[in-house]
Design an enzyme around this catalytic site. Structure first.
Site, short mmCIF file in Angstrom:
data_model
loop_
_atom_site.label_atom_id
_atom_site.label_comp_id
_atom_site.label_asym_id
_atom_site.label_seq_id
_atom_site.Cartn_x
_atom_site.Cartn_y
_atom_site.Cartn_z
N GLN A 1 0.82 -1.22 0.00
CA GLN A 1 0.00 0.00 0.00
C GLN A 1 0.85 1.27 0.00
O GLN A 1 0.36 2.36 -0.27
CB GLN A 1 -0.94 0.02 1.22
CG GLN A 1 -2.01 -1.05 1.16
CD GLN A 1 -2.93 -0.96 2.35
OE1 GLN A 1 -2.63 -1.49 3.42
NE2 GLN A 1 -4.05 -0.26 2.21
N HIS B 1 -7.26 -9.42 6.34
CA HIS B 1 -7.35 -8.33 5.35
C HIS B 1 -5.95 -7.90 4.88
O HIS B 1 -5.71 -7.77 3.68
CB HIS B 1 -8.11 -7.15 5.99
CG HIS B 1 -8.21 -5.94 5.12
ND1 HIS B 1 -9.39 -5.44 4.64
CD2 HIS B 1 -7.24 -5.09 4.66
CE1 HIS B 1 -9.16 -4.36 3.90
NE2 HIS B 1 -7.86 -4.11 3.91
N GLU B 2 -5.05 -7.70 5.84
CA GLU B 2 -3.69 -7.25 5.47
C GLU B 2 -2.93 -8.35 4.72
O GLU B 2 -2.20 -8.07 3.78
CB GLU B 2 -2.91 -6.84 6.72
CG GLU B 2 -3.53 -5.69 7.51
CD GLU B 2 -3.89 -4.50 6.65
OE1 GLU B 2 -3.17 -4.22 5.67
OE2 GLU B 2 -4.91 -3.84 6.94
ZN ZN Z 1 -6.57 -2.69 2.94
#
Ligand code: ZN
Length: 185
Positions: free
Chosen positions: A50, A140-141
């Site tokens: 990210q 999620h990560e």
């Molecule tokens: Zn995320």
């Protein structure tokens, strides 16, 4: 240092990440920058892709959940080269969001328990069984490291509804609450 967060449709978000070694250049600084970036954006988890690094690393800090989940033991953790070995237990829904997909929150169904191995920031190998909200954030990560986003789990119908919103997000039409980076072709 706060880093720009890559926004939906950036191809780095879809790349599979690679493992790192304990001599990875600038690792401690990167981890510190990731925490700065996550706190600045009021997130509870952030994966290295990210912020543009295709490496198997993510961080979490579940402090904002302490009111709703007072049983949380530890809140702040670093996961290096994590591997989810087992996912089991009852499926449950939770309304997820993602710093790379601003302004969209959707219910996602996942299993409630995981068994995970990873290295901490000092490269101690750790094996843990985790459930509840902590497992949810980790799942999620962890998906991010495989190039998977939470919207991938939605039904086709639901995704159709979100399509226009996703298009505006990738074109930078969202409320700018933190530094970000769009994909420029
Ligand atoms: Zn995320």
């Amino acid at each position: 240092m706060i880093l720009p967060i890559l926004i939906y449709n950036h191809p780095i978000l879809r790349k599979k990440c690679i493992d790192i070694k304990n001599d990875y250049d600038g690792l401690n600084q990167l981890i510190k920058n990731m925490f700065d970036t996550m706190y600045n954006a009021n997130g509870v988890g952030l994966a290295a892709p990210q912020v543009g690094f295709s490496i198997n690393l993510f961080i979490i800090d579940l402090s904002p959940f302490l009111n709703d989940y007072p049983d949380l033991k530890t809140t702040k953790k670093v996961f290096i080269n994590p591997e989810i070995k087992i996912e089991k237990g009852e499926e449950w829904q939770f309304n997820e969001g993602c710093l790379s997909i601003p302004e969209i929150r959707e219910d996602v169904t996942r299993k409630s328990e995981i068994k995970i191995t990873y290295f901490d920031q000092n490269f101690n190998m750790i094996e843990e069984s985790i459930d509840g909200i902590e497992a949810r954030v980790i799942q999620h990560e962890y998906n991010h490291l495989r190039g998977v986003l939470f919207i991938d789990f939605l039904s086709g119908a639901r995704k159709n509804v979100l399509n226009r919103k996703l298009k505006s997000i990738m074109n930078g039409k969202f409320e700018k609450n933190y530094p970000y980076q769009l994909f420029q072709k």
